[in-house]
Write a protein that holds these residues in place. Structure first.
Motif, mmCIF file in Angstrom:
data_model
loop_
_atom_site.group_PDB
_atom_site.id
_atom_site.type_symbol
_atom_site.label_atom_id
_atom_site.label_comp_id
_atom_site.label_asym_id
_atom_site.label_seq_id
_atom_site.Cartn_x
_atom_site.Cartn_y
_atom_site.Cartn_z
ATOM 1 N N ASN A 121 0.828 -1.210 0.000
ATOM 2 C CA ASN A 121 0.000 0.000 0.000
ATOM 3 C C ASN A 121 0.859 1.256 0.000
ATOM 4 N N THR B 102 -8.490 0.590 12.334
ATOM 5 C CA THR B 102 -7.514 -0.341 12.915
ATOM 6 C C THR B 102 -7.736 -0.494 14.405
ATOM 7 N N ASN C 1 -7.416 -3.223 16.328
ATOM 8 C CA ASN C 1 -6.460 -4.060 17.042
ATOM 9 C C ASN C 1 -5.066 -3.459 16.904
ATOM 10 N N VAL D 102 -2.125 -4.396 17.881
ATOM 11 C CA VAL D 102 -1.035 -5.292 17.471
ATOM 12 C C VAL D 102 -1.074 -5.470 15.950
ATOM 13 N N SER D 103 -2.288 -5.671 15.406
ATOM 14 C CA SER D 103 -2.413 -5.805 13.942
ATOM 15 C C SER D 103 -1.985 -4.523 13.252
ATOM 16 N N GLU D 104 -2.338 -3.396 13.850
ATOM 17 C CA GLU D 104 -2.019 -2.121 13.216
ATOM 18 C C GLU D 104 -0.510 -1.957 13.075
ATOM 19 N N GLU D 105 0.219 -2.298 14.153
ATOM 20 C CA GLU D 105 1.665 -2.159 14.103
ATOM 21 C C GLU D 105 2.243 -3.091 13.040
ATOM 22 N N ARG D 106 1.662 -4.287 12.920
ATOM 23 C CA ARG D 106 2.175 -5.226 11.915
ATOM 24 C C ARG D 106 1.847 -4.766 10.503
ATOM 25 N N MET D 107 0.683 -4.152 10.337
ATOM 26 C CA MET D 107 0.350 -3.609 9.019
ATOM 27 C C MET D 107 1.364 -2.537 8.645
ATOM 28 N N ARG E 129 4.464 -2.412 9.690
ATOM 29 C CA ARG E 129 5.737 -3.068 9.390
ATOM 30 C C ARG E 129 5.741 -3.656 7.993
ATOM 31 N N ALA E 130 4.575 -4.160 7.555
ATOM 32 C CA ALA E 130 4.491 -4.745 6.214
ATOM 33 C C ALA E 130 4.163 -3.679 5.167
ATOM 34 N N GLN F 57 1.628 -1.757 4.919
ATOM 35 C CA GLN F 57 0.231 -1.608 4.533
ATOM 36 C C GLN F 57 -0.312 -0.265 5.018
#
Lengths: 311, 295, 548
Positions: free
Chosen positions: C27, C255, C257, C259-264, C266-267, C269
């Motif tokens: 993204n 966003t 969650n 934890v998911s937000e931080e991972r998005m 990192r990837a 997104q």
């Protein structure tokens, strides 16, 4: 059989009615209202809000008004999301959650039944222990743990799949489906193993084996039918539970499904939303329990005889 | 002597030898014995926790924070610098108690309800199963919030709430089993001997449906333990600094990348318990299998 | 049979691989190429109607779609022209005259007028609308009376359209922060014809804010609104300052969650995250060119004390509890240096105002105070319960505070979490002894914090009642001639209140975000206020995640 189904559908009406009524009054007795917020709401503002949503009427009038609207298929406006009707929110979330549930259940049935049947064929050998061990781990692994773990491995370390989203990026439906399905796969594996073991020890299977039928034919033509009855009984509530239980998966993977609304509506005291999701869910539960009863009956030769005689 | 007395005499004798046989078969099953031993050790450990725990479960060392396993803290410490081993031992007390008691509640209600519905059949069955449908459909979250408000925080209440939710599926499974068993010759024989329905249900039907019951029970225990974490999180049940395996796992899941030991060790405790339960459950199932025992 | 099963595992792995391969452009890459920002917004907004919504996720979107008369400069927070190209303030500070920019247009191309504001503020204040933020306009003359239905003629309220371009606002008293309120969404204008097309002026729940219906006046227009999935906004063609808007648009993601937000992020997104999980922060801090941005935030985290319930009805007990808290240790360890120890309600440097610091961590003094209150070394202590709403961050604080009090004072403390609405109910009904609370400023001024504790104030909740305090906050401070005089009155009041200790301050908030290196124009400030029109994207800059 047709009479049985019609009779059960008729019974659904009082069931759903009792559920609606109980929910309506239970929800109103929970402390806190839809408009409470961290910053104090001025009394004049609260009065205006209650008037806008007709919460200032006596409770029984609200109840009958709700039933009247429900009769017209109108679930009312959402309190939490002004400008959205509950019908609209259900309509936007349902296809997503249904799709997610379908993938998850397909995955669960495929993996679960396969593992369970193989394990039952050679009990207490490696062929039994390995899939059953995996099933145990699957049961211990709640989705709030499995989801982030899968994301970490496949989304971050390996960088194969997207972290979140639904239909936004290619492959973003895989991890949520597996996460939601695996707990059910584990249950199905255990239940089908037990069911198969039960059936495989019965006389008619021994007869079939004695007749020299190949093992796979014994399994597919004779044993599966009875062996899967516990699985079928589990599936009805499981499917409905899948919808309600998709909350965690939908939150982890940012999926715009119904599960998030189902749970959050309770926390928000979004009365109409709670009732709307409950009406919907109770219909589903009645429906799926009926289907699973019908299938169980159809699979069980002894029960089938019962239906021929009517309800 | 009436026929009924004869029947119950026969039954009693058969029952005794059945249990003896089952015990002998169970003892031969190595996996089941191992599972049983591990479980007993677990229970003893958590019972002795107040005397054997290396640290106080609430003493903090904020400056220490989360540290990986070391000589001083065998399983490491959490973000408050509390000893994880101690936390797991104390958490086990809650989790095992909830797991066993709530499951027992669910088991008793579910099996009885399902068996009666399946055996009696007809209108009674329909009413009972529609009641189950209604309970399935009520919004669980509201139910929990109301329980919390009406009764306050209470660990016993937690067991009740969990038991009250978990028995539904048990009842459905049981009913389906009973319906098919009811038509079998030995039940019909018992009926023709004039045994009371309660006696038939508890002496003939439930023992024959023991397989699925045991399997579903071993499935219920882990979900009950995890449900406890969720309810405690919502405010029903235990309050910090008390803890449970479910809570430890849910905290650990949040920091799986930074402090993996906080997830791995509580997770291992839960997994080991469930594996043991499972082996024991399977062993019991095989040992009690009436049909299997006939050859 | 066995073989079939064994071949199943690699087969399914293969399926995963095949579908996964070529997950392609992230993204961030596509966004940088096309000029679209991917923004983690924390939650699904309740709605987009400026007079209806409350809350932070709504704020970011509404302020991109709409614009106020004056907007805050994101670097200095000083007011700068928005819809009004300039304004005049009368000598005594009670009459504001706004001159609307002739270029200011609605997104349908119509010119904005002063009467749009009169209509919109009538809507905001009208007793039938039920706007939760109506009180933001209460500095305007007669507005409170109108809102409380004490008067019914809106002409009596101090808002007048002198002509199409000129809006005159009369206040009750000089209100130094009034221009700041013009950047709050409750004071934004809405397009009257559009609203009336869907219902009455005071209706809350008509669908006028939907794609295709909504008419707004900000730098962006609404392009897509998929519930719980995303909201897309696009650069507006009619916005007066469109030449200075760099972005072509923004994707907002709910966003929830963290934890998911931080991972998005990192990837790649996401370009920007609403928050950062506490435990990830130390690692991000050690990185070179760290995407982690932290800055002081206008908010205080504190414990409410119910001054009518024993044992905390005794001021000595309240003081003992406060002296026994090692706030520095708490913020350093449990909060990972993401908060600043607080000793009063107003955050430090609130527009030049600094709160008094009347005490510090002093366990022996705490024990003396407790003994003086009648509980030497905790003897005879009847017990104390802390309640908080279910959330990980509150649990951590409560667990640490509980242990500090137990250890320093040798007293029994229990803690209890409650579901959100149950907690709100307990606090408003005052069914608690000690309750967790936070207050985030609506505007940068000490008044916004100090008026919480006036007698029977809606957000007081402590039972604290002090006539002299009320008089300073409600009567004397608003009439103060100079800023110095006003601030010294505030200091006097705050000192009085903190000596009585109806609250136990714990820390001052910070805002925490992860921002991709390709993004510029997001400035840290006290209000965590972001003006998306200043944001620019610079393709080619990569996120360096180090070896970890």
């Amino acid at each position: 059989m047709v009479r049985f189904i019609l009779w059960r559908l008729l019974q659904a009406i009082p069931v759903i009615f009792v559920v609606i009524t109980a929910t309506f009054f239970l929800v109103r007795s929970a402390p806190g209202g839809p408009f409470d917020s961290e910053k104090a709401v001025l009394p004049e503002v609260k009065r205006a809000l209650e008037a806008q949503y007709k919460l200032d009427l006596p409770l029984h009038e609200q109840y009958f008004a709700y039933l009247g609207d429900l009769g017209n298929g109108d679930l009312g406006p959402s309190f939490k999301y002004p400008g959205r009707s509950v019908n609209e929110i259900l309509g936007s979330g349902l296809p997503v959650t249904a799709e997610l549930g379908l993938y998850a259940l397909t995955f669960a049935l495929f993996v679960g039944v396969l593992a369970g049947v193989f394990a039952a064929l050679k009990p207490n050998t490696r062929q039994d222990f390995i899939p059953m061990g995996m099933a145990m781990i699957g049961i211990c692994m709640p989705s709030f743990l499995l989801g982030p773990l899968l994301v970490l491995v496949f989304g971050i370390y390996l960088d194969w799949l997207p972290i979140a989203g639904w239909g936004d990026l290619p492959g973003d439906k895989i991890l949520p489906s597996i996460t939601l399905g695996s707990a059910y796969a584990a249950y199905i594996a255990r239940l089908s193993r037990a069911g198969m073991l039960e059936i495989l020890s019965q006389d008619y299977i021994r007869t079939a084996r004695a007749k020299g039928l190949p093992e796979w034919q014994v399994v597919t033509q004779h044993a599966l039918r009875g062996g899967l009855i516990p699985v079928i009984a589990f599936l009805g509530p499981a499917f409905a539970g899948l919808l309600a239980g998709s909350f965690v998966v939908e939150t982890i993977f940012q999926i715009p499904g119904l599960g998030r609304f189902y749970v959050q509506a309770a926390f928000n005291r979004d009365y109409t939303m709670i009732l709307g999701t409950t009406v919907f869910l109770s219909t589903l539960i009645v429906f799926f329990n009926l289907i699973s009863d019908v299938i169980a009956a159809w699979l069980n030769p002894r029960l089938r005889a019962q239906f021929k005689g009517g309800a | 002597m009436s026929t009924q007395d004869i029947a119950s005499l026969v039954e009693a004798e058969e029952g005794a030898s059945l249990w003896n046989d089952a015990w002998l078969r169970l003892k031969k099953n190595r996996a089941a014995v191992t599972g049983g031993v591990v479980l007993v050790v677990m229970v003893v450990l958590v019972l002795l926790t107040p005397w054997i725990a290396p640290y106080s479960y609430e003493a903090q060392n904020l400056d220490l924070g989360a540290t990986p396993p070391s000589a001083a803290h065998w399983l490491g410490t959490d973000i408050f610098g509390r000893d994880l081993l101690t936390q797991i031992l104390y958490g086990g007390r809650i989790s095992l108690a909830v797991g066993f008691i709530a499951t027992a509640v669910a088991l008793v209600i579910g099996v009885t309800w399902g068996a009666v519905a399946g055996y009696v059949g007809g209108r009674v069955d329909e009413l009972m199963m529609r009641f189950v449908d209604i309970l399935y459909a009520l919004p669980f979250m509201i139910f929990i919030i109301l329980l919390m408000v009406v009764f306050g925080r209470n660990i016993l209440l937690l067991f009740l709430a969990i038991g009250a939710v978990e028995w539904l599926t048990m009842a459905r499974i049981m009913r389906t089993q009973v319906q098919s068993l009811r038509q079998q010759e030995f039940v019909e024989a018992a009926v023709s001997l004039g045994l009371a329905p309660a006696a038939i249900i508890f002496r003939h039907i439930i023992p024959n449906a023991i397989g699925p019951i045991i399997v579903y029970t071993t499935l219920t225990i882990p979900s009950v333990m995890l449900l406890e974490a969720f309810l405690s999180f919502l405010g029903l049940g235990i309050q910090p600094p008390q803890t449970s395996w479910g809570l430890l796992i849910s905290y650990g899941a949040e920091t799986m990348e930074e402090y993996p030991w906080l997830l791995i060790f509580p997770g291992a405790a839960l997994t080991i318990t469930l594996f043991s339960l499972n082996f024991l459950g399977d062993g019991l199932r095989d040992a009690l299998d009436v049909r299997g025992s006939k050859d | 049979m066995m073989r079939l099963f064994q071949s199943l595992i690699p087969a399914s792995a293969l399926v995963v691989l095949l579908t996964a391969c070529g997950s392609g452009e992230s993204n961030v890459e596509s966004g940088n190429r096309e000029g679209y920002l991917h923004y983690g917004n924390g939650a699904e907004p309740q709605g987009l109607d400026p007079q209806v919504v409350t809350g932070v996720p709504e704020n970011h979107i509404v302020r991109a779609l709409f614009e106020g008369l004056a907007v805050k400069n994101p670097k200095t927070l000083e007011p700068e022209p928005g819809v009004a190209e300039r304004w005049e303030i009368s000598e005594d500070g009670t009459v504001y005259t706004f001159y609307i920019n002739p270029e200011a247009k609605w997104s349908n191309g119509e010119a904005m007028t002063a009467s749009d504001y009169v209509w919109s503020w009538n809507r905001a204040l009208h007793p039938d609308t039920g706007s939760l933020y109506a009180y933001m306009l209460y500095p305007i003359k007669n507005s409170e009376a109108y809102s409380k239905r004490e008067i019914t003629d809106f002409n009596e309220v101090g808002v007048k359209a002198l002509d199409d371009q000129t809006l005159q606002v009369t206040l009750n008293a000089p209100t130094p922060y009034f221009l700041q309120l013009m950047d709050h969404y409750s004071s934004f204008a809405v397009h009257p014809e559009t609203l009336l097309k869907y219902g009455k002026m005071t209706d809350r729940f008509t669908p006028w804010t939907r794609v295709g219906s909504i008419v707004s006046n900000g730098p962006f227009t609404l392009e897509e609104w998929s519930l719980n999935r995303r909201i897309i906004i696009k650069k507006s063609e009619h916005y007066w300052d469109r030449d200075n808007v760099a972005l072509n648009g923004v994707y907002f993601y709910p966003t929830e969650n963290v934890v998911s937000e931080e991972r998005m992020f990192r990837a790649e997104q996401l370009h920007y995250t609403a928050v950062v999980p506490l435990d990830k922060i130390p690692d991000y801090r050690t990185r070179e060119n760290s995407p982690y941005v932290q800055s002081p935030y206008l908010g205080t985290y504190y414990y409410l004390v119910n001054t009518d319930r024993p044992p905390v009805d005794n001021v000595l007990v309240r003081q003992a509890l406060s002296y026994a808290l090692d706030r520095d240790k708490l913020t350093r360890t449990v909060l990972q240096d993401t908060a600043i120890a607080a000793y009063s309600i107003t955050p430090p440097d609130t527009l030049g105002y600094n709160p008094p610091k009347l005490f510090s961590y002093d366990p022996s003094k705490a024990r003396d105070l407790l003994a003086a209150a009648g509980y030497p070394n905790g003897e005879g202590w009847p017990g104390l319960e802390i309640i908080y709403n279910t959330q990980e961050a509150h649990r951590k604080i409560a667990v640490a505070v509980q242990q500090m009090w137990k250890k320093e004072l040798n007293i029994d403390i229990t803690i209890a979490n409650q579901e959100w609405k149950v907690y709100l109910n307990s606090v408003s009904q005052r069914e608690f002894q000690v309750a967790r609370r936070g207050w985030i400023g609506d505007y940068v001024d000490p008044n916004n914090f100090l008026d919480l504790f006036i007698t029977d104030g809606g957000n007081n909740n402590t039972g604290y009642a002090n006539d002299i305090y009320d008089e300073i906050i409600l009567e004397r401070a608003p009439k103060a001639k100079t800023r110095e005089a006003r601030y010294s009155l505030f200091t006097e009041a705050e000192t009085m209140m903190m000596n009585d200790m109806p609250i136990i301050p714990i820390y001052t908030y910070t805002s925490k975000h992860l921002i991709h290196p390709s993004v510029e124009g997001i400035y840290p400030n006290l209000m965590d206020s972001l003006n998306l029109k200043y944001v620019t994207l610079h393709p080619g800059r990569r996120l360096d995640m180090g070896s970890n």
